[in-house]
Write a protein that holds these residues in place. Sequence first.
Motif, mmCIF file in Angstrom:
data_model
loop_
_atom_site.group_PDB
_atom_site.id
_atom_site.type_symbol
_atom_site.label_atom_id
_atom_site.label_comp_id
_atom_site.label_asym_id
_atom_site.label_seq_id
_atom_site.Cartn_x
_atom_site.Cartn_y
_atom_site.Cartn_z
ATOM 1 N N ASP A 87 21.206 7.445 21.082
ATOM 2 C CA ASP A 87 21.564 8.436 20.063
ATOM 3 C C ASP A 87 20.592 9.611 20.050
ATOM 4 O OD1 ASP A 87 23.788 6.967 19.198
ATOM 5 O OD2 ASP A 87 22.556 5.780 17.824
ATOM 6 N N GLY A 88 20.160 10.033 21.226
ATOM 7 C CA GLY A 88 19.271 11.187 21.335
ATOM 8 C C GLY A 88 17.808 10.902 21.039
ATOM 9 N N LYS A 89 17.494 9.657 20.677
ATOM 10 C CA LYS A 89 16.099 9.284 20.366
ATOM 11 C C LYS A 89 15.483 8.587 21.572
ATOM 12 C CE LYS A 89 13.230 6.395 17.468
ATOM 13 N NZ LYS A 89 13.121 5.025 17.056
ATOM 14 N N LEU A 90 14.271 8.993 21.937
ATOM 15 C CA LEU A 90 13.552 8.344 23.030
ATOM 16 C C LEU A 90 13.220 6.912 22.647
ATOM 17 C CD1 LEU A 90 12.138 8.629 25.811
ATOM 18 C CD2 LEU A 90 10.079 9.291 24.552
ATOM 19 N N VAL A 91 13.672 5.955 23.471
ATOM 20 C CA VAL A 91 13.431 4.537 23.171
ATOM 21 C C VAL A 91 12.671 3.824 24.281
ATOM 22 C CG1 VAL A 91 15.371 4.301 21.567
ATOM 23 C CG2 VAL A 91 15.717 3.850 24.024
ATOM 24 N N GLY A 92 12.387 4.524 25.391
ATOM 25 C CA GLY A 92 11.626 3.896 26.460
ATOM 26 C C GLY A 92 11.393 4.839 27.610
ATOM 27 N N PHE A 93 10.385 4.487 28.409
ATOM 28 C CA PHE A 93 10.142 5.240 29.635
ATOM 29 C C PHE A 93 9.259 4.441 30.575
ATOM 30 C CE2 PHE A 93 6.726 6.876 26.832
ATOM 31 C CZ PHE A 93 5.599 6.784 27.635
ATOM 32 N N MET A 95 13.682 -2.181 20.088
ATOM 33 C CA MET A 95 14.754 -2.133 21.084
ATOM 34 C C MET A 95 14.521 -3.087 22.253
ATOM 35 S SD MET A 95 16.766 0.280 19.837
ATOM 36 C CE MET A 95 17.782 0.701 21.227
ATOM 37 N N ARG A 96 13.474 -3.882 22.191
ATOM 38 C CA ARG A 96 13.165 -4.778 23.306
ATOM 39 C C ARG A 96 14.185 -5.904 23.394
ATOM 40 N NH1 ARG A 96 6.635 -4.439 22.389
ATOM 41 N NH2 ARG A 96 6.569 -2.226 22.949
ATOM 42 N N GLY A 97 14.396 -6.372 24.625
ATOM 43 C CA GLY A 97 15.345 -7.448 24.851
ATOM 44 C C GLY A 97 16.779 -6.970 25.019
ATOM 45 N N MET A 98 16.976 -5.666 25.113
ATOM 46 C CA MET A 98 18.326 -5.092 25.236
ATOM 47 C C MET A 98 18.615 -4.550 26.631
ATOM 48 S SD MET A 98 18.634 -3.086 21.650
ATOM 49 C CE MET A 98 18.597 -3.923 20.085
ATOM 50 N N GLY A 99 17.716 -4.811 27.583
ATOM 51 C CA GLY A 99 17.946 -4.359 28.952
ATOM 52 C C GLY A 99 17.429 -2.971 29.271
ATOM 53 N N ILE A 100 16.771 -2.339 28.326
ATOM 54 C CA ILE A 100 16.279 -0.975 28.543
ATOM 55 C C ILE A 100 15.169 -0.966 29.588
ATOM 56 C CG2 ILE A 100 15.142 1.016 27.458
ATOM 57 C CD1 ILE A 100 16.567 0.072 24.815
ATOM 58 N N GLY A 101 14.217 -1.884 29.468
ATOM 59 C CA GLY A 101 13.134 -1.975 30.448
ATOM 60 C C GLY A 101 13.667 -2.267 31.838
ATOM 61 N N THR A 102 14.630 -3.158 31.927
ATOM 62 C CA THR A 102 15.246 -3.477 33.213
ATOM 63 C C THR A 102 15.892 -2.232 33.811
ATOM 64 O OG1 THR A 102 15.613 -5.783 32.610
ATOM 65 C CG2 THR A 102 17.023 -4.877 34.345
ATOM 66 N N GLY A 103 16.619 -1.482 32.992
ATOM 67 C CA GLY A 103 17.253 -0.258 33.464
ATOM 68 C C GLY A 103 16.246 0.756 33.964
ATOM 69 N N LEU A 104 15.145 0.892 33.262
ATOM 70 C CA LEU A 104 14.107 1.840 33.676
ATOM 71 C C LEU A 104 13.476 1.429 35.006
ATOM 72 C CD1 LEU A 104 12.484 2.465 30.196
ATOM 73 C CD2 LEU A 104 13.575 4.219 31.635
ATOM 74 N N LEU A 115 3.655 2.737 49.581
ATOM 75 C CA LEU A 115 3.392 1.973 48.357
ATOM 76 C C LEU A 115 3.485 2.839 47.106
ATOM 77 C CD1 LEU A 115 2.418 -0.722 47.021
ATOM 78 C CD2 LEU A 115 0.086 0.168 47.307
ATOM 79 N N GLY A 116 4.319 2.374 46.163
ATOM 80 C CA GLY A 116 4.417 2.994 44.850
ATOM 81 C C GLY A 116 4.063 1.975 43.776
ATOM 82 N N GLU A 117 4.049 2.437 42.537
ATOM 83 C CA GLU A 117 3.714 1.561 41.417
ATOM 84 C C GLU A 117 4.560 1.933 40.202
ATOM 85 O OE1 GLU A 117 -0.042 0.416 38.466
ATOM 86 O OE2 GLU A 117 -0.276 2.002 39.952
ATOM 87 N N VAL A 118 5.118 0.922 39.550
ATOM 88 C CA VAL A 118 5.738 1.116 38.250
ATOM 89 C C VAL A 118 4.602 1.082 37.241
ATOM 90 C CG1 VAL A 118 7.230 0.106 36.493
ATOM 91 C CG2 VAL A 118 7.942 0.077 38.886
ATOM 92 N N ARG A 119 4.471 2.161 36.465
ATOM 93 C CA ARG A 119 3.426 2.184 35.448
ATOM 94 C C ARG A 119 3.964 2.738 34.132
ATOM 95 N NH1 ARG A 119 -0.947 6.688 37.635
ATOM 96 N NH2 ARG A 119 -1.813 5.075 38.920
ATOM 97 N N SER A 120 3.171 2.501 33.114
ATOM 98 C CA SER A 120 3.470 3.005 31.770
ATOM 99 C C SER A 120 4.861 2.616 31.292
ATOM 100 C CB SER A 120 3.301 4.533 31.711
ATOM 101 O OG SER A 120 2.000 4.911 32.055
ATOM 102 N N LEU A 121 5.302 1.407 31.604
ATOM 103 C CA LEU A 121 6.603 0.946 31.120
ATOM 104 C C LEU A 121 6.483 0.626 29.637
ATOM 105 C CD1 LEU A 121 9.527 -0.007 31.472
ATOM 106 C CD2 LEU A 121 8.617 -2.229 32.183
ATOM 107 N N ILE A 122 7.287 1.309 28.842
ATOM 108 C CA ILE A 122 7.276 1.098 27.396
ATOM 109 C C ILE A 122 8.704 1.153 26.867
ATOM 110 C CG2 ILE A 122 6.819 3.563 27.009
ATOM 111 C CD1 ILE A 122 5.617 0.764 24.715
ATOM 112 N N VAL A 123 9.008 0.237 25.974
ATOM 113 C CA VAL A 123 10.274 0.244 25.249
ATOM 114 C C VAL A 123 9.930 0.086 23.773
ATOM 115 C CG1 VAL A 123 12.463 -0.971 24.845
ATOM 116 C CG2 VAL A 123 11.587 -0.697 27.181
ATOM 117 N N ASP A 124 10.567 0.886 22.933
ATOM 118 C CA ASP A 124 10.356 0.803 21.487
ATOM 119 C C ASP A 124 10.459 -0.657 21.060
ATOM 120 O OD1 ASP A 124 11.401 0.701 18.606
ATOM 121 O OD2 ASP A 124 10.856 2.821 18.802
ATOM 122 N N ALA A 125 9.517 -1.100 20.245
ATOM 123 C CA ALA A 125 9.454 -2.508 19.843
ATOM 124 C C ALA A 125 10.763 -2.997 19.234
ATOM 125 C CB ALA A 125 8.303 -2.730 18.870
#
Length: 153
Positions: free
Chosen positions: A50-56, A78-87, A66-76
């Motif tokens: 809904d236009g609100k930042l919920v993760g990155f 909103m966790r458990g909804m697949g957002i982190g997986t999508g990112l 070699l790359g690295e996934v870093r700074s993975l954050i999902v709004d507390a």
Amino acid sequence: MPLTYRKATLLDIPAMQVLVSPEIESGVILKRNNDEVATNIRSYQLAFEDGKLVGFCALHIHTTTLGEVRSLIVDASMRGMGIGTGLVQRALEEAKELGLKEVLALTYQQAFFEHLDFKEIPKESLPEHKIWADCINCKHFPVCNEVSLIHSI
């Protein structure tokens, strides 16, 4: 409105800093000032509801392979909804497009990354420049409790 994902812009930095601040305070994520985020803005994927930042998260490049996934954050809330997986999946797709062979993660969330086919590796196998460039800034350094994992592309 469904979740939407997009690359970050410089205008997103204030909202990104607000979202990540609780995790910085707890020592889960390293603090990066606005200039550091701006310098690396092209590496960030953002998730919105809904236009609100919920993760990155960011895909940081260490070497030509070699790359690295870093700074993975999902709004507390909103966790458990697949957002982190999508990112992370978007970061892995980008890594593949760039021609990387492996993507690493240093994390306290081992099971999450293992679910995405990351495999645990010894920290000693990480590039030295990774340890000294980032880890020295961590409030837990030199006693690190994070797990090192790698994903083959």
